[in-house]
Scaffold this motif. Structure first.
Motif, PDB file in Angstrom:
ATOM      1  N   GLY A  18       0.799  -1.209   0.000  1.00 46.08           N
ATOM      2  CA  GLY A  18       0.000   0.000   0.000  1.00 46.08           C
ATOM      3  C   GLY A  18       0.831   1.258   0.000  1.00 46.08           C
ATOM      4  N   ASN A  19       0.395   2.200   0.817  1.00 46.71           N
ATOM      5  CA  ASN A  19       1.017   3.529   0.814  1.00 46.71           C
ATOM      6  C   ASN A  19       2.461   3.516   1.329  1.00 46.71           C
ATOM      7  OD1 ASN A  19      -1.431   5.154   0.013  1.00 46.71           O
ATOM      8  ND2 ASN A  19      -2.235   3.964   1.725  1.00 46.71           N
ATOM      9  N   SER A  20       2.740   2.640   2.303  1.00 48.00           N
ATOM     10  CA  SER A  20       4.118   2.550   2.816  1.00 48.00           C
ATOM     11  C   SER A  20       5.051   2.093   1.700  1.00 48.00           C
ATOM     12  CB  SER A  20       4.208   1.566   3.984  1.00 48.00           C
ATOM     13  OG  SER A  20       3.331   1.935   5.009  1.00 48.00           O
ATOM     14  N   GLY A 140      -0.153   8.039   7.888  1.00 48.17           N
ATOM     15  CA  GLY A 140      -1.371   7.511   8.499  1.00 48.17           C
ATOM     16  C   GLY A 140      -2.583   8.051   7.759  1.00 48.17           C
ATOM     17  N   VAL A 141      -3.742   7.535   8.131  1.00 45.48           N
ATOM     18  CA  VAL A 141      -4.962   7.923   7.411  1.00 45.48           C
ATOM     19  C   VAL A 141      -5.426   9.329   7.819  1.00 45.48           C
ATOM     20  CG1 VAL A 141      -6.570   6.861   9.081  1.00 45.48           C
ATOM     21  CG2 VAL A 141      -7.204   7.016   6.666  1.00 45.48           C
ATOM     22  N   CYS A 144      -2.188  14.580  12.016  1.00 46.82           N
ATOM     23  CA  CYS A 144      -1.765  14.677  13.429  1.00 46.82           C
ATOM     24  C   CYS A 144      -2.295  13.490  14.229  1.00 46.82           C
ATOM     25  CB  CYS A 144      -2.252  15.970  14.079  1.00 46.82           C
ATOM     26  SG  CYS A 144      -1.709  17.431  13.244  1.00 46.82           S
ATOM     27  N   ALA A 145      -2.124  12.305  13.713  1.00 44.37           N
ATOM     28  CA  ALA A 145      -2.730  11.115  14.322  1.00 44.37           C
ATOM     29  C   ALA A 145      -1.676  10.083  14.687  1.00 44.37           C
ATOM     30  CB  ALA A 145      -3.756  10.528  13.359  1.00 44.37           C
ATOM     31  N   GLY A 146      -0.492  10.570  15.067  1.00 44.62           N
ATOM     32  CA  GLY A 146       0.548   9.644  15.523  1.00 44.62           C
ATOM     33  C   GLY A 146       1.801   9.631  14.673  1.00 44.62           C
ATOM     34  N   ASN A 183      -7.747  10.916   4.916  1.00 43.80           N
ATOM     35  CA  ASN A 183      -8.896  10.122   5.380  1.00 43.80           C
ATOM     36  C   ASN A 183      -9.331   9.054   4.378  1.00 43.80           C
ATOM     37  OD1 ASN A 183     -10.722   9.427   7.320  1.00 43.80           O
ATOM     38  ND2 ASN A 183     -12.223  10.996   6.836  1.00 43.80           N
ATOM     39  N   ASP A 184      -8.388   8.524   3.639  1.00 46.48           N
ATOM     40  CA  ASP A 184      -8.687   7.485   2.641  1.00 46.48           C
ATOM     41  C   ASP A 184      -7.906   6.225   3.029  1.00 46.48           C
ATOM     42  OD1 ASP A 184      -9.024   5.896   0.444  1.00 46.48           O
ATOM     43  OD2 ASP A 184      -8.396   7.399  -1.026  1.00 46.48           O
TER      44      ASP A 184
END
Ligand code: FMN
Length: 247
Positions: A18-20, A140-141, A144-146, A183-184
């Motif tokens: 995926g994105n990574s 991340g999705v 500011c979520a980690g 958010n995807d």
């Protein structure tokens, strides 16, 4: 003298393609371009691999760093030890590192004490200065979520491993690369967004490229420094694995 190629190991810390992986491919491409004839890139993914948690048996301390659990750990450890540059590309899970990667890091850290204890005086409990350059990319999705927590965890891991954490260029990379997928949850979120010229996705890609390029350049500098100070450094066993690696 002909030097061996610099080994750049890219590690995707996601259980899916995926994105990574997308950002890692960008970073590895930039690493290769930093010295096309002098760099060998190796791409690894934890996808499909089983890396179990440390059992705290401390047997690795008694058997030259060999972990009693036989699983995917050994393959990744061997790649990690051989590399001059480590590029981690990792998704944020629960504001931190995904479990599989945390299991690898825990077992790597503890087992290396046992692996290298023979080069120090008995009871010294040291780790050698491995001096690998480590670049970190985290996405991340959410925003500011980690991301920064996860980057900080990876920087701490680099420091404990006696390696050199590196970042890209301001202003895209403060302490590492990456970003968010707006958010995807799609594995191709960043790739699709980049194709539509999405600004945040382009920043994530730029920061990943910077990390790959700067980490490789720094590793070339460290290696050159190691060569020029070889005689002095070889007096201290703490540099032995580094000097063995750059030979
Ligand atoms: C168990 C789990 C926990 C997650 N926790 C977070 C989180 O804390 N913060 C965040 O931004 N995204 C979180 N995510 C979303 C992923 O980081 C995001 O979808 C990322 O793009 C996945 O990367 P990949 O495509 O390389 O797998 C989580 C996903 C999973 C499966």
């Amino acid at each position: 003298m002909r030097m061996r190629k610099l080994v750049v190991l890219g590690i995707s810390g996601s259980p899916r393609k995926g994105n990574s992986q997308f950002l890692l491919d960008k970073a590895l491409e930039a690493a290769r371009n930093a010295d096309p004839d002098g760099v060998e890139c190796v791409s690894y993914s934890i996808r499909g691999k089983k890396i179990g948690p440390c059992m705290s048996c401390f047997r690795c301390g008694e058997q030259e760093g060999e972990c009693v659990i036989k699983d995917g750990f050994q393959e990744l450890r061997d790649l990690w030890l051989k590399a001059d540059v480590i590029l981690y590309s990792i998704p944020v899970y629960h504001m931190g590192i995904p479990g599989q990667m945390k299991c690898f890091i825990d077992r790597l850290g503890n087992s290396l004490f046992g692996r290298y204890q023979g080069i120090f005086e008995p009871g010294e409990g040291k780790l050698p200065k491995l001096l690998k350059v480590v670049g970190n990319i985290v996405q991340g999705v959410h925003l500011c979520a980690g991301q920064e927590h996860t980057l900080t965890n990876l920087i701490n891991h680099s420091l404990i491993m006696q390696c050199i954490p590196v970042t890209g260029d301001m202003w895209h990379s403060y302490i590492g690369g990456g970003g968010w997928t707006s958010n995807d949850i799609d594995p191709k979120a960043l790739e699709n967004q980049l194709a539509k010229n999405n600004y945040d996705a382009s920043i994530a890609v730029k920061s990943a490229q910077d990390i790959g390029k700067r980490a490789t350049e720094l590793a070339l500098l460290v290696r050159a420094g190691g060569y020029s100070r070889k005689r002095e450094l070889s007096q201290d066993p703490i540099y032995k694995p580094f000097l063995d690696r750059i030979r």
